[in-house]
Design an enzyme around this catalytic site. Structure first.
Site, PDB file in Angstrom:
ATOM      1  N   HIS A   1      -7.081  -4.260  -1.085  1.00 30.57           N
ATOM      2  CA  HIS A   1      -6.752  -5.662  -1.558  1.00 30.57           C
ATOM      3  C   HIS A   1      -7.045  -6.028  -2.741  1.00 30.57           C
ATOM      4  CE1 HIS A   1      -6.486  -4.590   2.629  1.00 30.57           C
ATOM      5  NE2 HIS A   1      -5.466  -5.081   2.883  1.00 30.57           N
TER       6      HIS A   1
ATOM      7  N   HIS B   1       1.033  -0.862   0.018  1.00 30.12           N
ATOM      8  CA  HIS B   1      -0.226  -0.344  -0.135  1.00 30.12           C
ATOM      9  C   HIS B   1       0.911   1.113   0.084  1.00 30.12           C
ATOM     10  CE1 HIS B   1      -2.960  -2.336   1.209  1.00 30.12           C
ATOM     11  NE2 HIS B   1      -2.328  -3.269   2.030  1.00 30.12           N
TER      12      HIS B   1
END
Ligand SMILES: Nc1ncnc2c1ncn2[C@@H]1O[C@H](COP(=O)(O)OP(=O)(O)O)[C@@H](O)[C@H]1O
Ligand SMILES: Nc1ncnc2c1ncn2[C@@H]1O[C@H](COP(=O)(O)OP(=O)(O)O)[C@@H](O)[C@H]1O
Ligand SMILES: [Mg+2]
Ligand SMILES: [Mg+2]
Ligand SMILES: [Mg+2]
Ligand SMILES: [Mg+2]
Lengths: 226, 331, 331, 226
Positions: free
Chosen positions: B219, B57
């Site tokens: 995700h 991320h």
């Protein structure tokens, strides 16, 4: 009735490692359906270390061995699986402290304690579509055999594997209420939970390892390449 | 798999090494726990603000360590919460008399790892509290789920808490700030492509050539629905309406507006989205006091973007405006 | 075409509008000439540093306008030099008594447009000079070609000239600085995927699933050769050797090291590359005084990266360290 | 021998606009082979405006009309094509200032002046694999016919179109020495130059527009969809 020895537990752990490593990609792919695709890798990272360190681990007692395994999980397994499996091993270790063998009654207690620990840690219940949906029926089956004093441990193992495998189909249609899969709403319905598949696969592989004849029927267990 | 990787198993430690080589004066790297911390932290009279989550991320979370931001962060494998030990060691490494605040994004894995680690740290008398961030409006909150996910709004929680900690605020005061930001920030994202976690080597999901996933998770989790791709402004409308109606924001509100790239979308496209999002704010009567266009919380090379609104008051405005520095810089 | 676009014909003006909406105090937008300029420039006693090129390389060039960087920039359609009129109007808009310096990347289209525009401006007695940037070592320089391309090294020329202009240096002094940077900066890039110009709607070239283009141009021009993808470190070695041997740099040199993403590569991968590039510098005895990891000169959503080395002296070090601000910000 | 009228020039410009707009994507695709894929779009952006404004443009003289067209190119055409085509129109305008008709000799002078302007602007020579490799032979052919006093303008146009089309195959194997294609080294060899293809296509379309029979043979002209 024969007791379960520390050697049996070691074989079970070793077999579990083999199962997890063989299915690394498959378990991740299953997790990709409604989760984030890391379940197989997370478990495999830990069990690769466990597999390597198992020969050297303190085997003075079942509890000591399981505690060390729980520590390796806490150090190496990420994702939800880390705290869940780490808690499971740790709780099982606590009730097998100092024991070189355990009776079926004690084994049922170990598994039961592990399951309660996992429930406390993650807040999941039966029916939330997590690996508890496999573990709770397995625990009930174990307790029933322990209460009945069943002598044939192979039969006990086979019936536990049946319970775990049944959980795959029984929960397939459910919407997940815990874990990352719960954050995708209705879209988790129709996909198997990878944690449940993992438990059923491990129990099936224990059957093979301990010479208990059993033929899986659910596609997730059949399609695995050995 | 079209990526710059060596052995996929080493992807995370290798990029962390790069981050620390690029910031030798500021940062320190503890490879054993995939942790990065400020060299000059902890200090006794300042609260340490920390975080730890799955990697993939970036710049969240380890690249957000720096003055006025995080004091330290650990990370797990791509998309996997860090192991419990890493969380515990990060708390220990940043422990200070003033306390440690752990900012946790609302994922089961992160929550369980940090809860366990905090229990262990408390057993050693370390002063530590945690706060759960959950700004994603894509999936309805419900008693029967883990709740909303934490996504790009995380940046604002870090920024405000980091600024407050730098000013010497107490643990409880900073906790209150985290809560205020989280109560006033909402996000929703859209993906045009999947990403490929290096260790997996394949996509997490597959979209048709003309499809997008509205409300995607960082995700690659499925979102609200899969649709045909729309023109950029229509996509903004969809995200904006979902976000703005959630709190709801009101005409006259002063807001921070973020258009966050998910990793594979060029900055030019993000500004196309920003232009319309800004117009939508004006039409709704929100004054855009601060804006953020770029990558704040990504999903590897996923093409896509998220839109975040944060309702401000003078306290939050001041915290957002306070100086800060992170591991990723322009100059 | 998986992109955030409305009408592809409006892609460039729409993202420029976003840039200016995001920087209302700093910037001013002249849509007719696709030009962005600092609101507070020109001023009579400071040289204006400007640029103009094709779009699709963001943050180059219009997003690099700001204090200590460019004073103004215009851009053409994606990958097309601006029309002559836009260049001419940009010179006029930034004309100052101290003069205008045009930094031109070495492409035929840019050169011709600016040469024509400068002739027109000089006919009106505007003081203006230009400098040609050509840092790409991918294609051998030769008398029989337009010469080496200008790529990510452009950032360093802008940064140094912008800092010098801010300090009030004269047009000739700043020209000398541009020349010093350009003489000491070298770049080479690699692409893992093509990009898709919105108006074209299709890729510029096609690479096999396991192929990369070594020495790619920032418009998708073919490079030195097409190869199978290698591990990240081997790719760095290839770029590093090509770049380092070109000048050549020497042990003991102080350098700035840049790993520039081409648009679709996540920052995590860029830091994997940076880690090894930094190690290669150390092994070669170069001291990395400043580093840059991120997007400086892109090719829309192309997955890929370039590596740039700049040999420093104390003058250049000071210019790189000087404060600056651009349209794209983190905070 | 008939002169060329301002109406003829207007028709030629109008036809050029139609050619460029019809081939926008094809010309860009050709440019993508060794260049950057924007040639078609850059030209089309300008010729879309020219096409729209042509009816209203000052048509008091050929020079005035071409000057206005050159200004529209300078304002709207980016890339190398902007300065090249803008210079071409501007130079042609300078030598046709105030003229309502031009002779073949004057036309040859206009084209020659345009070509010289383009060479000065971009520094390219014959053989550098740019549109000059089409324009220079065309100019030579025009000059020869002008000197010979050829009366059949249709024949002149046809032979100019032949020269332009021949340039496609004659230069295909060359390595580009100017323009973006020159910055890719040997890899430009084997691809046609889009500027040359554009000139040949325009001349072919002029033949059709002015009723001159001519059948193209080179694949780049044949494959164009009308
Ligand atoms: N709260 C929970 N209690 C028990 N098991 C859970 C819980 N949440 C998730 N699981 C199990 O963990 C599995 C997912 O593990 P993993 O992929 O490591 O987690 P994450 O969602 O963090 O990526 C699920 O398939 C489920 O069986
Ligand atoms: N120096 C030059 N002189 C004449 N024509 C040129 C020159 N450079 C390029 N060209 C022509 O321009 C065409 C490319 O135009 P365009 O795509 O607009 O330019 P760019 O390379 O800037 O993208 C080439 O096919 C070639 O025929
Ligand atoms: Mg998972
Ligand atoms: Mg995970
Ligand atoms: Mg171009
Ligand atoms: Mg071109």
């Amino acid at each position: 009735m024969a007791d379960i020895t520390i050697g049996d537990v070691e074989r079970a752990v070793k077999t579990t490692a083999t199962t997890v490593l063989r299915n690394e990609h498959y378990f991740s792919d299953l997790d990709g359906l409604a989760g984030d695709g890391d379940f197989g890798t997370s478990l495999a990272t830990g069990f690769r270390v466990i597999d390597a360190e198992l020969p050297g681990i303190d085997k003075s007692a079942i509890g000591a061995m399981l505690l060390k395994i729980s520590m390796l999980v806490s150090k190496h397994v990420g994702g939800s699986s880390g705290p869940i499996w780490g808690t499971g091993f740790m709780k099982a270790a606590m009730v097998s402290k100092g024991k070189e063998t355990v009776t079926l009654v004690e084994l049922a207690d170990m598994v039961n304690t592990a399951v309660e620990g996992i429930m406390a840690r993650g807040g999941a219940q039966l029916g939330d579509k997590t690996l508890l949906d496999a573990l709770i029926p397995v625990t009930e089956k174990l307790k029933a055999h322990a209460a009945a004093g069943t002598a044939d441990l192979g039969l006990v193992l086979k019936e536990c594997a049946d319970e775990a495998e049944n959980a795959i189909d029984a929960t397939r249609g459910l919407v997940a209420h815990r874990g990352r899969a719960s954050q995708v709403g209705d879209r988790s319905a129709g996909t198997p939970d990878p944690g449940i598949v993992a438990i059923a696969t491990i129990l099936q592989d224990w059957c093979t390892e301990f010479g208990v004849e059993r033929t899986p029927t659910v596609p997730e267990l059949l399609k695995q390449t050995v | 798999m079209k990526k710059f990787v060596n052995d996929p198993a080493n992807f995370v430690p290798e990029f962390m090494k790069g981050v620390v080589l690029a910031n030798p004066d500021l940062l320190e790297f503890v490879p054993e726990f995939q942790m990065i911390k400020r060299k000059d932290r902890p200090v006794a009279d300042k609260v340490s603000v920390i975080q730890g989550s799955g990697s993939g991320h970036e710049p969240a979370h380890v690249m957000a360590v720096g003055p006025g931001m995080l004091d330290g962060a650990c990370q797990g494998a791509v998309f996997a919460a860090p192991p419990v030990d890493a969380c515990y060691e990060t708390i220990k490494a940043l422990a200070s008399d003033a306390g440690v605040l752990v900012l946790v994004n609302n994922y089961q894995g992160d929550r369980m790892a940090w809860e366990t680690a905090i229990e262990l740290a408390e057993a050693e008398d370390i002063k530590v509290k945690s706060f759960i961030i959950n700004d994603d409006v894509a999936v309805k909150d419900s008693l029967y789920t883990v709740g909303r996910r934490g996504v790009a709004g995380n940046f604002f929680v870090i920024k405000a808490c980091g600024a407050a900690a730098a000013q010497g605020k107490s643990l409880d005061e900073i906790l209150a700030i985290a809560e205020k930001v989280n109560n006033n920030v909402r996000t929703m994202g859209v993906a045009l492509t999947s990403c490929i976690p290096p260790a997996k080597g394949t996509t997490i999901f597959d979209l048709g050539d003309d499809e997008m996933e509205v409300g995607v998770g960082i995700h690659g989790e499925p979102g609200r629905r899969r649709e045909k791709i729309h023109p950029a402004n229509q996509i903004v409308d969809e995200l904006f309406d979902a976000v703005a109606q959630d709190i709801p924001y009101k005409s006259g509100d002063r807001v921070a507006l973020m258009v966050n790239g998910l990793g594979g979308t060029p900055i030019s496209e993000l500004y196309v989205l920003y232009a319309h999002a800004h117009e939508r704010c004006e039409q709704a009567g929100y004054t855009v006091v601060r804006n953020y266009v770029g990558e704040y919380c990504t999903s590897l090379e996923m093409a896509g973007a998220s839109l975040t609104l944060l309702k401000l008051d003078s306290e939050l405005e001041a915290y957002l405006a306070a100086p800060a520095e992170v591991a990723v810089r322009i100059f």
